[in-house]
Design a protein around this motif. Structure first.
Motif, PDB file in Angstrom:
ATOM      1  N   LYS A 184     -28.671 -43.035   1.645  1.00 61.04           N
ATOM      2  CA  LYS A 184     -29.807 -43.416   2.613  1.00 61.04           C
ATOM      3  C   LYS A 184     -31.119 -42.632   2.352  1.00 61.04           C
ATOM      4  O   LYS A 184     -32.348 -43.231   2.297  1.00 61.04           O
ATOM      5  N   LEU A 188     -34.733 -44.173   1.298  1.00 63.31           N
ATOM      6  CA  LEU A 188     -35.894 -43.794   2.022  1.00 63.31           C
ATOM      7  C   LEU A 188     -36.914 -43.351   1.024  1.00 63.31           C
ATOM      8  O   LEU A 188     -38.266 -43.368   1.379  1.00 63.31           O
ATOM      9  N   ALA A 193     -40.585 -43.865   3.116  1.00 59.21           N
ATOM     10  CA  ALA A 193     -40.569 -43.593   4.484  1.00 59.21           C
ATOM     11  C   ALA A 193     -41.092 -42.245   4.986  1.00 59.21           C
ATOM     12  O   ALA A 193     -41.450 -41.368   4.022  1.00 59.21           O
ATOM     13  N   ASP A 194     -41.158 -42.373   6.380  1.00 61.29           N
ATOM     14  CA  ASP A 194     -41.479 -41.088   6.952  1.00 61.29           C
ATOM     15  C   ASP A 194     -40.626 -39.815   6.704  1.00 61.29           C
ATOM     16  O   ASP A 194     -39.570 -39.923   6.407  1.00 61.29           O
ATOM     17  N   ARG A 195     -41.361 -38.589   6.547  1.00 58.28           N
ATOM     18  CA  ARG A 195     -40.735 -37.476   6.328  1.00 58.28           C
ATOM     19  C   ARG A 195     -39.798 -36.927   7.116  1.00 58.28           C
ATOM     20  O   ARG A 195     -38.842 -36.411   6.997  1.00 58.28           O
ATOM     21  N   ALA A 196     -40.109 -37.292   8.507  1.00 62.14           N
ATOM     22  CA  ALA A 196     -39.055 -36.952   9.528  1.00 62.14           C
ATOM     23  C   ALA A 196     -37.855 -37.555   9.543  1.00 62.14           C
ATOM     24  O   ALA A 196     -36.816 -36.966   9.968  1.00 62.14           O
ATOM     25  N   GLU A 197     -37.893 -38.816   9.312  1.00 61.63           N
ATOM     26  CA  GLU A 197     -36.625 -39.592   8.913  1.00 61.63           C
ATOM     27  C   GLU A 197     -35.754 -38.879   7.912  1.00 61.63           C
ATOM     28  O   GLU A 197     -34.524 -38.819   8.175  1.00 61.63           O
ATOM     29  N   ILE A 198     -36.292 -38.601   6.892  1.00 63.34           N
ATOM     30  CA  ILE A 198     -35.745 -37.891   5.838  1.00 63.34           C
ATOM     31  C   ILE A 198     -34.948 -36.556   6.213  1.00 63.34           C
ATOM     32  O   ILE A 198     -33.918 -36.137   5.845  1.00 63.34           O
ATOM     33  N   ALA A 200     -34.250 -35.454   9.155  1.00 57.47           N
ATOM     34  CA  ALA A 200     -33.271 -36.106  10.134  1.00 57.47           C
ATOM     35  C   ALA A 200     -31.846 -36.014   9.406  1.00 57.47           C
ATOM     36  O   ALA A 200     -30.720 -35.930   9.780  1.00 57.47           O
ATOM     37  N   ALA A 201     -31.893 -36.919   8.300  1.00 60.40           N
ATOM     38  CA  ALA A 201     -30.752 -37.072   7.575  1.00 60.40           C
ATOM     39  C   ALA A 201     -30.059 -36.038   6.784  1.00 60.40           C
ATOM     40  O   ALA A 201     -28.742 -35.787   6.877  1.00 60.40           O
TER      41      ALA A 201
END
Length: 540
Positions: A184, A188, A193-198, A200-201
């Motif tokens: 994932k 991303l 994708a946004d850095r915050a989503e990465i 969080a993963a």
């Protein structure tokens, strides 16, 4: 005339009604110490029995004393043999059956005796027949317990099962979840994708890995994976089982039944039992147990999609089998040689070395401590387990040398220190020879894959019989009369009875040097009852 009837008096004849021991009426009327080697004598003319010292009895009737001693020893040996036969009488049928079963093997060995003694002695370097016939030899145990080895091989073939353990289900599920999260993250990043989503993963992967490290990667109780391992030395053997405790108890019961019924041997209940691998068991003075390392582990490279690599931390393995030095073995060794107190870290001077030279004392200490360390050199904790013992041995040596030279321990340590090691020096045939005090840093650990056999403990003879011939000859003094003119000779005695001169009575009391003595020509003639034609020093 007196007849000897018993070598050691009983308690009834040795004590009176008031509880005090009866003294010897001849030599020691006020002390009971002769009872350590006393006699009970019968006087036929007076028809009385008296308690006497051994020396007094011998002086009264030397001929009767010798005859009575011989008769008593024969009767005592006969009583011991009768008691042994009566004690072993119930085991006679089993012994006869064992003899009949092993008679063909013994007969074959007898037929090839001369071959074993001649050809194999030249080949392997020692007399195999003598080792085979000597009492307590492991070769006899190997012959008799060969059937047990074959029985354990068959049990191992029937018990072993599976090629590897199955994966642990919970661990596999978490591993798959981490793999999906990493895919994932790659997706991303490709989509921008946004850095915050990465992040969080990544945080979720970190939490999953923390939980995964608490779980085993494979099932430790997999019923489809079993192993049996068997190791034996002489009559001591150890069986390792990968399986349930119930299966281990069944294997032990089967082995005990085979030893009792087939080989007619008894199993010691004090030394036998089923123990958990984590708690360990003592085998051949080693502590065999499993352990888990709680270190940080080590990093390794992992490859991902598109040739991407990253470094991951690999956790240490669990259930590693290790050899350790038992604490009781270290304490027993220290107490046996009177080194000192391990708990207080204090050394004790050893009085038996006060009459020897510094070289012989250091050689004795080196041989004792080095032999103990070399035997346990396969242990994983050899340095930490013997570190305290090394300190106590060193302090014991320093105190012994300080007491011998009547000086302080600090001065003794300064005298022995040679920059990097503690050493003692002596002049041998005009050349200076130095001997280092053996420490754990000098230990060369030879693992089981190494064909090298450590033979440095050959100096143990110094512990049993140090003689200090060089130092005693260098003193240039007759040990019998004190003459210092010379020349001198180191005389070897065949027996202490050869010293018939009154001036040599002091030498008789010395147990340390009871076989050698430095003599001048006049004393040499007194000892041997003849003039020695050529008297010389063996060193100068």
């Amino acid at each position: 005339m007196a007849n000897l009837t018993s070598r050691h008096p009983t308690l009834a004849s040795a004590t009176g009604n008031d509880g005090r021991r009866a003294p010897c009426p001849c030599c020691k009327p006020n002390t009971p110490w002769y009872y350590k080697n006393g006699r009970i004598a019968w006087f036929p003319e007076e028809r009385v029995i008296r308690n006497m010292g051994a020396d007094c009895f011998k002086s009264i009737n030397p001929t009767g004393h010798a005859e009575a001693e011989r008769l008593f020893r024969e009767e005592e040996a006969q009583r011991r043999n009768e008691a042994y036969l009566l004690r072993c009488l119930p085991q006679v049928p089993e012994a006869l059956a064992a003899i009949d079963q092993n008679a063909p093997t013994i007969a074959d060995i007898d037929r090839v005796r001369f071959i074993l003694s001649d050809r194999m002695t030249r080949t392997i370097g020692f007399d195999l027949w003598e080792h085979l016939r000597s009492d307590g030899s492991p070769l006899l145990a190997n012959i008799y317990l060969h059937e047990l080895d074959q029985h354990m091989q068959m049990m191992k073939a029937d018990f072993d099962k599976g090629r590897e353990r199955r994966p642990f289900p919970r661990y596999v599920a978490l591993e798959r979840r981490v793999l999906s999260l990493r895919r994932k993250i790659e997706r991303l990043r490709a989509e921008g994708a946004d850095r915050a989503e990465i992040d969080a993963a990544f945080a979720e992967i970190k939490a999953i890995n923390k939980d995964r490290r608490k779980l085993p990667s494979v099932d430790p109780m997999d019923p489809n994976f079993k192993r049996l391992r068997y190791c034996r030395y002489a009559d001591d053997f150890l069986i390792g089982v990968i399986g349930s405790k119930r299966e281990a108890c069944e294997i032990m019961a089967c082995v005990e039944r085979f030893l009792t019924e087939t080989l007619k041997l008894a199993v010691s209940p004090e030394k036998s039992g089923v123990h958990a691998a984590s708690k360990g068991v003592t085998f051949l003075s080693y502590r065999v147990s499993t352990y888990t390392s709680y270190g940080a582990g080590r990093k390794s490279s992992r490859k991902g999609p598109a040739g991407r690599t990253w470094r991951v931390m690999r956790r240490p393995t669990t259930g590693n089998v290790s050899l350790r030095v038992p604490r009781k073995e270290v304490t027993k060794f220290c107490k046996q040689h009177n080194y000192g107190d391990l708990a207080k870290k204090t050394g004790s001077p050893r009085e038996q070395f006060l009459v020897t030279s510094d070289v012989a004392t250091v050689l004795a200490y080196n041989s004792e401590f080095r032999g103990f360390a070399n035997y346990h050199s396969f242990a994983d904790d050899i340095k930490s387990a013997l570190g305290l013992l090394e300190l106590v041995v060193f302090r014991s040596l320093v105190k012994t040398l300080a007491m011998r030279h009547r000086t302080t321990r600090a001065r003794t340590m300064v005298r022995l220190w040679k920059g990097t090691d503690y050493e003692v020096s002596s002049v041998v045939r005009g050349k200076l020879r130095s001997i280092k005090l053996w420490r754990l840093k000098h230990l060369t650990r030879a693992y089981w894959t190494s064909p090298t056999i450590d033979n440095v403990t050959a100096g143990a003879w110094w512990v049993k019989r140090p003689n200090d011939l060089i130092d005693r000859l260098n003193a240039r003094k007759c040990e019998a009369c004190g003459d210092a003119t010379g020349p001198f000779e180191m005389h070897h005695l065949r027996r202490l009875g050869d010293l018939r001169s009154g001036s040599l009575t002091v030498w008789k009391r010395s147990g340390w040097r009871r076989k050698t003595i430095v003599l001048c020509p006049s004393c040499r003639a007194v000892v041997s009852d003849r003039e020695h034609a050529r008297t010389e020093s063996r060193v100068h």
